[in-house]
Motif scaffolding. Structure first.
Motif, mmCIF file in Angstrom:
data_model
loop_
_atom_site.group_PDB
_atom_site.id
_atom_site.type_symbol
_atom_site.label_atom_id
_atom_site.label_comp_id
_atom_site.label_asym_id
_atom_site.label_seq_id
_atom_site.Cartn_x
_atom_site.Cartn_y
_atom_site.Cartn_z
ATOM 1 N N VAL A 42 6.477 26.136 20.397
ATOM 2 C CA VAL A 42 7.514 26.766 21.225
ATOM 3 C C VAL A 42 7.796 25.811 22.376
ATOM 4 C CG1 VAL A 42 8.162 28.746 22.627
ATOM 5 C CG2 VAL A 42 6.709 29.077 20.634
ATOM 6 N N SER A 43 9.020 25.408 22.527
ATOM 7 C CA SER A 43 9.331 24.362 23.501
ATOM 8 C C SER A 43 10.042 24.883 24.736
ATOM 9 C CB SER A 43 10.181 23.266 22.843
ATOM 10 O OG SER A 43 11.384 23.818 22.334
ATOM 11 N N GLU A 44 10.237 26.235 24.829
ATOM 12 C CA GLU A 44 10.991 26.762 25.970
ATOM 13 C C GLU A 44 10.309 26.470 27.299
ATOM 14 O OE1 GLU A 44 10.776 28.213 23.160
ATOM 15 O OE2 GLU A 44 12.790 28.829 22.563
ATOM 16 N N LEU A 45 8.986 26.511 27.319
ATOM 17 C CA LEU A 45 8.230 26.218 28.533
ATOM 18 C C LEU A 45 7.127 25.211 28.208
ATOM 19 C CD1 LEU A 45 7.776 29.739 30.187
ATOM 20 C CD2 LEU A 45 9.153 27.844 31.041
ATOM 21 N N LEU A 210 -8.827 30.298 15.049
ATOM 22 C CA LEU A 210 -8.028 29.717 16.124
ATOM 23 C C LEU A 210 -6.528 29.926 15.915
ATOM 24 C CD1 LEU A 210 -9.722 26.228 16.516
ATOM 25 C CD2 LEU A 210 -9.309 27.832 18.373
ATOM 26 N N GLY A 211 -5.833 30.179 17.023
ATOM 27 C CA GLY A 211 -4.375 30.226 17.019
ATOM 28 C C GLY A 211 -3.843 29.521 18.260
ATOM 29 N N ILE A 212 -2.814 28.690 18.109
ATOM 30 C CA ILE A 212 -2.251 27.938 19.233
ATOM 31 C C ILE A 212 -0.747 28.160 19.269
ATOM 32 C CG2 ILE A 212 -1.942 25.643 20.262
ATOM 33 C CD1 ILE A 212 -4.454 24.730 18.854
ATOM 34 N N VAL A 213 -0.231 28.391 20.470
ATOM 35 C CA VAL A 213 1.203 28.556 20.676
ATOM 36 C C VAL A 213 1.610 27.728 21.886
ATOM 37 C CG1 VAL A 213 3.060 30.171 21.257
ATOM 38 C CG2 VAL A 213 1.219 30.889 19.722
ATOM 39 N N GLY A 214 2.691 26.976 21.758
ATOM 40 C CA GLY A 214 3.155 26.262 22.935
ATOM 41 C C GLY A 214 3.905 24.995 22.621
ATOM 42 N N ASP A 215 4.164 24.282 23.685
ATOM 43 C CA ASP A 215 4.928 23.037 23.611
ATOM 44 C C ASP A 215 3.972 21.898 23.287
ATOM 45 O OD1 ASP A 215 6.886 21.146 23.787
ATOM 46 O OD2 ASP A 215 6.997 21.168 25.987
ATOM 47 N N ILE A 216 3.578 21.810 22.030
ATOM 48 C CA ILE A 216 2.568 20.842 21.618
ATOM 49 C C ILE A 216 2.796 20.458 20.160
ATOM 50 C CG2 ILE A 216 0.902 22.654 20.952
ATOM 51 C CD1 ILE A 216 -1.301 20.819 22.097
ATOM 52 N N THR A 217 2.613 19.206 19.852
ATOM 53 C CA THR A 217 2.789 18.737 18.472
ATOM 54 C C THR A 217 1.539 19.061 17.662
ATOM 55 O OG1 THR A 217 1.800 16.573 18.907
ATOM 56 C CG2 THR A 217 4.187 16.813 19.333
ATOM 57 N N PRO A 218 1.647 19.054 16.343
ATOM 58 C CA PRO A 218 0.449 19.276 15.517
ATOM 59 C C PRO A 218 -0.653 18.250 15.809
ATOM 60 C CG PRO A 218 2.422 19.522 14.183
ATOM 61 C CD PRO A 218 2.880 19.017 15.516
ATOM 62 N N GLU A 219 -0.283 17.023 16.035
ATOM 63 C CA GLU A 219 -1.290 15.992 16.302
ATOM 64 C C GLU A 219 -2.011 16.265 17.625
ATOM 65 O OE1 GLU A 219 1.911 15.422 15.591
ATOM 66 O OE2 GLU A 219 1.638 14.827 13.497
ATOM 67 N N ALA A 220 -1.240 16.598 18.665
ATOM 68 C CA ALA A 220 -1.862 16.901 19.949
ATOM 69 C C ALA A 220 -2.689 18.174 19.870
ATOM 70 C CB ALA A 220 -0.782 17.036 21.024
ATOM 71 N N ALA A 221 -2.208 19.160 19.099
ATOM 72 C CA ALA A 221 -2.969 20.401 18.947
ATOM 73 C C ALA A 221 -4.306 20.126 18.261
ATOM 74 C CB ALA A 221 -2.157 21.409 18.144
ATOM 75 N N GLY A 222 -4.305 19.231 17.280
ATOM 76 C CA GLY A 222 -5.560 18.874 16.615
ATOM 77 C C GLY A 222 -6.545 18.242 17.585
ATOM 78 N N ARG A 223 -6.045 17.417 18.494
ATOM 79 C CA ARG A 223 -6.951 16.818 19.492
ATOM 80 C C ARG A 223 -7.513 17.898 20.418
ATOM 81 N NH1 ARG A 223 -2.784 12.927 19.602
ATOM 82 N NH2 ARG A 223 -1.949 13.707 21.568
ATOM 83 N N VAL A 224 -6.674 18.838 20.817
ATOM 84 C CA VAL A 224 -7.134 19.931 21.683
ATOM 85 C C VAL A 224 -8.235 20.738 20.978
ATOM 86 C CG1 VAL A 224 -6.433 22.166 22.656
ATOM 87 C CG2 VAL A 224 -5.034 20.125 23.053
ATOM 88 N N VAL A 225 -8.013 21.032 19.719
ATOM 89 C CA VAL A 225 -9.013 21.796 18.961
ATOM 90 C C VAL A 225 -10.342 21.051 18.923
ATOM 91 C CG1 VAL A 225 -9.617 22.578 16.634
ATOM 92 C CG2 VAL A 225 -7.338 23.058 17.566
ATOM 93 N N ASP A 226 -10.300 19.781 18.646
ATOM 94 C CA ASP A 226 -11.555 19.024 18.542
ATOM 95 C C ASP A 226 -12.250 18.887 19.898
ATOM 96 O OD1 ASP A 226 -11.420 18.763 15.842
ATOM 97 O OD2 ASP A 226 -10.572 16.735 15.857
#
Length: 460
Positions: A42-45, A210-226
């Motif tokens: 979601v890129s609105e914010l 895990l569930g992630i919502v926000g202004d983040i790419t799949p690659e960046a989300a994977g780094r956050v998860v790890d």
């Protein structure tokens, strides 16, 4: 008890607009370290929300250690690694990170939110809290005293007593019957080693969703998860969902000198995985879930003026489902209220819904759902819930059509299956006047831990 730290700095609005449910694109991904997660971009914010849940909750506590999960939850924000409580909270505040945790009967849950630019730093702090909580002695004692005060207040709260007594009566020997905050005796005896033992067993990758919502790419989300979760041990497999059978017990009274009676009641419910979930969902809305349109509301409050509030909800736990209900009324109207509730439940089981009721329920349940997804936190929580209940990513696309497909015969069939008034279990907290109910069975007296002081034929 929920441990929450709100950053002192101004956090940009984290509850931002999200697309309607049907427009959500759910991506099922795996982090570089092999941890599965679901993502909605979601890129609105420029905000990222991560919701997580570890299967277990208070269910994996030993009875003698009840309260360990709740106490540990509150202490997770009280320091980690080489940072004591103030230092850890300063670190969260400096990055405007919101981090909270909570415990229920089947899971230990948490959430963290931050600006997208701080998501990786937020994940590092959460990962540190999960893998290296300090559990300093002073912090343990302070939170223990807070929890003991909360338990003391709960012991005098009629609503809490009614809910606690109902579950204690239904599950007298199972963890579902225990207070998630534990008991005064067990909380007073908890040690640091007990907390370490609990989190060591609870915080494992094999239990994680895990569930992630926000202004983040799949690659960046994977780094956050790890960064947050990869250092956790693989651990034990998820606890088996061995079914548990409620001990339906008839009616009971918890004597309290208060001017009104708080009523809770339960009937057999349904697991979320049951093929009859949606007919049961619609049935509950017609019976007691729809506040102003439900039968119980009309019959108990509107027509007779018996109760201030009345309603029902489906309560699907991992190992059993319940239909849970509540009401509150004057002491001299309590037994009549219970009798009307009993009669309406029996009438629904016998007659089923009208076509008008069915159409109204479908319209509400399909139309109101997108309104419940009013923020990134709600959507992230939904992603976790869907995975826990083994629902596919396409569930959101299918949900409305599944509700629309429910027929009156479906609802009537499920009503006959679930609405068995011989199993109706009722707890009344107060001093309900005797003899007001025309056919209500006499009540047994129970203590708040579910132990009954007298037996009664209605106790099954």
């Amino acid at each position: 008890m929920i441990g929450t730290v709100l950053a002192a700095l101004v956090l940009l609005v984290v509850i931002g607009p999200v697309p309607a449910a049907r427009a959500l694109e759910i991506r099922t991904l795996t982090s570089p370290q092999g941890i599965p997660f679901w993502l909605v971009q979601v890129s609105e914010l420029p905000v990222v929300t991560v919701d997580f849940a570890f299967a277990g909750g208070t269910r994996i506590e030993a009875a003698a250690k009840a309260g360990a999960a709740t106490l540990a939850s509150g202490l997770l924000v009280e320091g980690a690694g080489d940072m004591d409580g103030p230092a850890f909270q300063d670190a969260l505040a400096a990055r405007a990170v919101e981090f909270s945790t909570g415990v229920d009967r089947d899971a230990f849950s948490g959430s963290f939110r931050s600006l997208a630019t701080e998501a990786e730093e937020a994940a590092k702090l959460v990962g540190l809290a999960l893998t290296a909580p300090r559990f300093d002695a002073d912090d343990i004692e302070r939170d223990r005293q807070q929890l003991l005060v909360s338990l003391a207040r709960s012991a005098e709260n009629p609503q809490a007593i009614a809910s606690r007594s109902l579950l204690a009566g239904l599950f007298p020997t199972d963890s579902y019957g225990r207070d998630t905050d534990g008991a005064r005796e067990t909380v007073a005896a908890l040690s640091r080693e007990d907390l370490v033992a609990y989190v060591s067993r609870q915080f494992t990758r094999n239990r994680l969703t895990l569930g992630i919502v926000g202004d983040i790419t799949p690659e960046a989300a994977g780094r956050v998860v790890d960064l947050a979760f990869a250092r956790l041990p693989a651990g034990e497999a998820r606890p088996k969902a061995e079914p548990v059978s409620p001990s339906f017990f008839g009616e009971t009274v918890v004597d309290r000198p208060i001017p009104q009676t708080i009523i809770t009641f339960a009937l057999p419910g349904i697991l979320r995985s049951d093929p009859d979930w949606f007919p049961a969902f619609v049935m509950n809305h017609i019976l007691g879930g729809g506040t102003f349109t439900a039968r119980l509301f009309r019959e108990v409050r509107e027509k007779r003026g018996l109760a201030y509030s009345v309603g029902t909800t489906l309560y699907p736990l991992d190992r059993v489902g319940l239909l849970y209900g509540y009401a509150a009324t004057r002491n001299d109207r309590a037994r009549e209220t219970v009798q009307v509730i009993r009669d309406e439940i029996a009438r629904f089981a016998d007659e089923g819904p009208t076509e008008a009721e069915l159409a109204g329920a479908k319209k509400y349940l399909t139309g109101s759902f997108p309104l419940s997804l009013d923020g990134s936190g709600a959507v992230a929580g939904l992603l976790v819930t869907m995975q826990i209940h083994h629902l596919p990513p396409g569930y959101l696309d299918d949900r409305s059509s599944l509700i629309e497909a429910v027929t009156a015969d479906d609802v009537k069939r499920v009503a006959k299956r679930l609405l068995d008034t011989d199993k109706l279990s009722v707890v009344m907290v107060g001093q309900p006047a005797d003899g007001a109910g025309p056919a209500a069975p006499a009540a047994a007296r129970i203590s708040e831990d579910g132990a009954r002081s007298t037996s009664h034929s209605s106790i099954q």
